[in-house]
Design a protein around this motif. Structure first.
Motif, PDB file in Angstrom:
ATOM      1  N   ILE A 244      64.385 -57.492 -80.932  1.00 16.39           N
ATOM      2  CA  ILE A 244      64.606 -56.833 -79.654  1.00 16.39           C
ATOM      3  C   ILE A 244      66.030 -57.006 -79.147  1.00 16.39           C
ATOM      4  O   ILE A 244      66.672 -56.030 -78.792  1.00 16.39           O
TER       5      ILE A 244
ATOM      6  N   SER B  47      52.791 -57.862 -70.413  1.00 19.80           N
ATOM      7  CA  SER B  47      54.126 -58.466 -70.411  1.00 19.80           C
ATOM      8  C   SER B  47      54.401 -59.264 -71.677  1.00 19.80           C
ATOM      9  O   SER B  47      55.554 -59.509 -72.011  1.00 19.80           O
ATOM     10  N   ALA B  48      53.339 -59.658 -72.394  1.00 23.57           N
ATOM     11  CA  ALA B  48      53.536 -60.491 -73.583  1.00 23.57           C
ATOM     12  C   ALA B  48      54.267 -59.737 -74.684  1.00 23.57           C
ATOM     13  O   ALA B  48      54.854 -60.359 -75.577  1.00 23.57           O
ATOM     14  N   ASN B  49      54.268 -58.412 -74.613  1.00 25.01           N
ATOM     15  CA  ASN B  49      54.851 -57.605 -75.680  1.00 25.01           C
ATOM     16  C   ASN B  49      56.305 -58.006 -75.963  1.00 25.01           C
ATOM     17  O   ASN B  49      56.641 -58.460 -77.061  1.00 25.01           O
ATOM     18  N   TRP B  50      57.143 -57.892 -74.980  1.00 27.55           N
ATOM     19  CA  TRP B  50      58.559 -58.193 -75.203  1.00 27.55           C
ATOM     20  C   TRP B  50      58.818 -59.684 -75.320  1.00 27.55           C
ATOM     21  O   TRP B  50      59.709 -60.113 -76.043  1.00 27.55           O
ATOM     22  N   MET B  51      58.036 -60.488 -74.595  1.00 27.48           N
ATOM     23  CA  MET B  51      58.243 -61.937 -74.698  1.00 27.48           C
ATOM     24  C   MET B  51      57.993 -62.391 -76.129  1.00 27.48           C
ATOM     25  O   MET B  51      58.724 -63.218 -76.678  1.00 27.48           O
TER      26      MET B  51
ATOM     27  N   GLU C  33      60.784 -61.226 -78.387  1.00 24.86           N
ATOM     28  CA  GLU C  33      61.954 -62.091 -78.231  1.00 24.86           C
ATOM     29  C   GLU C  33      61.770 -63.383 -79.033  1.00 24.86           C
ATOM     30  O   GLU C  33      62.678 -63.836 -79.736  1.00 24.86           O
TER      31      GLU C  33
END
Lengths: 411, 166
Positions: free
Chosen positions: B134, B109-113, B116
């Protein structure tokens, strides 16, 4: 290698030189495609009808809410939260109110807390109605969708009676509600509680054991509990994988600890399980609303907000006749409330997962920093993994069962 | 279920990382620990592995900007231990041009966080597999959540902040 030579023995070598020709197609699903229910783009690499890999583009309706929030007094941020998950705006509104109340240490009367529970559960039902009926549409069953959308209208009628708005509600205020609920509201809720179960039973009857629906959804878009946790899944999508994490139970807010309800969980984390979990949650929500209405009756009537004059707007009559009320009115409208320096994280169980508000206050009239933990922004990144190897039509069904809301995704 | 106190978490972290824990505070029931940014993954790994902690759910990553500080950029992690039902906030502060190790090695989940956070603050995450914008458009040259960028177009005369008391 051994096998290959055996197979090719005695066959004309010229015929099998090279490999079978593979040609991939690139398909743009979205940004505006009727099957994506929102503005997302998925660039799919396809082998015939099979998805090999996909690349997502998000941000088409990014509106810089976090930046805007740094320039607005607390009470004006509620309207921004409306536009996150617009299928369940009241939950976002309540979550924001509770975050500010936590920062300001405001005690909320029990009656108001129960009223909030009623609102939040009604909007959870409205949210799940959309998700599940649209899943029906995507598998070819339009009837159920049109039928249950009438019920969603009835929920919106209730919201309209309370706050005057239907979709982006801005319902309630920091400290409670803006006015006492009219008697009509309680009548409408009672009527809804009486009529809705019958309708929803019929809807479930159309799909739950429907052979076509089951074939289209069972084993489609599945994810294991371990992967789901790693991808930060929360809400119904996580519970469909068998993990019984629910913010209402783990970190109760607004007196949820006083209510008796079950957490429906699935097993395989596939589309069918997500559908079933959402269905189960609707029945649990109805139970919670019933309990909340009974609890409201036992509380002193007419209490609809906290006794916190420096935060809650005074009645108009007092503003015109009372000096203190006039001063407070001006101060509150200009956003001059005494916010302490501090940091708060508050989470509520939104329609599609844990909706968190991380608020950093420097004591000023606006937040120094506000971050929305938007559940579908976090779990939508698992989508390529969930659809790789499946058919295009399965990808559409998977997306609609994930309950991804563009407004929340892009903030 | 055994109850895990915030103090226990803090003591365990201090035992293990000692001087790299810079400060800590508890606000509204949640423990908040500030530590040396070079050790973010070590700390996350320790919190994951320790049998008495098991902070295995990454709730959120976000950035923050304090322009007047020598370490102006902050990366804030919110963790949740489902086993003990305790939440924890971790903060790491970075100087300009400093980067922090990516948490994608532990959490998908850290990918998009992190994307961002990069998109809005320009904080770079070393080792991130796909660190690009993103939510904002790719052509954007600034990092809009930094405090030096005003919300409104500065050339407009009708929307000056002081008219609104801000």
């Amino acid at each position: 290698m051994q096998q290959d030579t055996q197979l090719t023995e005695g066959i004309d070598k010229d015929l099998i030189v090279g490999e079978p020709e593979v040609e991939y197609t690139t398909l743009n699903l979205g940004p505006t495609h009727p099957a994506t229910h929102g503005i997302f783009q998925n660039i799919l690499k396809m082998d015939g009808e099979k998805i090999i890999s996909s690349e997502q583009t998000v941000g088409y309706i990014h509106r810089a809410f976090e930046k805007i929030a740094e320039h607005r007094p607390f009470y004006q941020i509620t309207t921004l939260t409306d536009r996150l998950n617009y299928c369940s705006s009241p939950i976002n509104n309540m979550g924001w109110h509770m975050t500010v109340e936590k920062l300001l240490n405001i005690e909320i009367p029990k009656r108001v807390q129960y009223m909030r529970v009623v609102i939040m559960e009604l909007s959870r039902i409205a949210d799940h109605i959309i998700c599940n009926s649209v899943l029906g549409v995507d598998t070819g069953a339009l009837t159920g969708f049109l039928y249950v959308f009438q019920e969603r209208e009835k929920i919106y009628d209730i919201f309209e009676q309370i706050c005057g708005a239907r979709l982006t509600t801005n319902i309630g205020r920091v400290g409670g509600f803006e006015r006492e609920w009219p008697e009509k509201v309680f009548q409408l809720i009672e009527k809804f509680l009486k009529e809705f179960p019958k309708v929803w039973k019929e809807f479930e009857g159309l799909l739950t054991r429907n052979r076509i629906f089951m074939d289209r959804t069972i084993g489609v878009g599945g994810i294991s509990a371990e992967r789901a946790l790693s991808y930060g899944f929360t809400g119904p999508n996580l519970r469909a994988t068998g993990v019984d994490y629910d913010v209402r139970v783990m970190s109760p807010y607004s007196s949820y600890e006083e209510f008796t309800f079950d957490i429906p969980v699935g097993e395989n984390g596939d589309t069918y399980d997500r559908f079933m979990v959402l269905n189960g949650e609707i029945w649990e929500s109805l139970k919670i609303i019933r309990q909340a209405l009974d609890k409201i009756k036992q509380e002193p009537a007419g209490v609809y907000r906290a006794d916190a004059p420096n935060v809650v707007l005074p009645n108009k009559k007092e503003v015109y006749n009372n000096m203190e009320a006039l001063i407070y009115h001006f101060k509150i409208v200009m956003g001059e409330i005494d916010a302490p320096v501090g940091e708060v994280y508050h989470a509520v169980e939104g329609g599609n997962g844990e909706l968190g508000f991380y608020l950093v206050s420097d004591g000023g009239r606006t937040p120094y920093r506000l971050h929305f933990r938007r559940p579908c922004f976090i779990y939508y990144q698992a989508y390529p993994e969930m659809i790789s190897g499946s058919l295009l039509s399965d990808a559409v069904v998977t997306m609609s069962s994930l309950n991804v809301i563009a407004g929340e995704l892009d903030a | 279920m055994t109850i895990l106190e915030n103090n226990t978490v803090l003591e365990k972290l201090k035992d293990k990382f000692g001087a790299y824990i810079i400060s800590s505070e508890e606000q509204y029931g949640m423990l908040s620990v500030t530590a040396d940014s070079a050790f973010n993954i070590d700390i996350l790994k320790f919190l994951w592995e320790d049998k008495d902690l098991e902070f295995r759910f990454l709730t959120d990553i976000c950035g923050i900007h304090y322009p007047d500080s020598p370490q102006p950029f902050g990366v804030i992690y919110h963790l949740h231990s489902f086993k003990y039902n305790v939440r924890l906030r971790l903060k790491f502060f970075l100087a300009e041009d400093q980067s922090i190790s990516t948490a994608t090695v532990m959490y998908a989940s850290a990918n998009w966080m992190e994307r961002e956070t990069y998109d809005f603050f320009g904080i770079t995450f070393a080792g991130h597999p796909n660190l690009k914008r993103i939510l904002n458009m790719d052509e954007l040259t600034v990092f809009p959540m930094r405090k030096q960028y005003p919300l409104e177009d500065p050339n407009r005369v009708d929307k000056k902040d002081h008219y609104f008391g801000r």
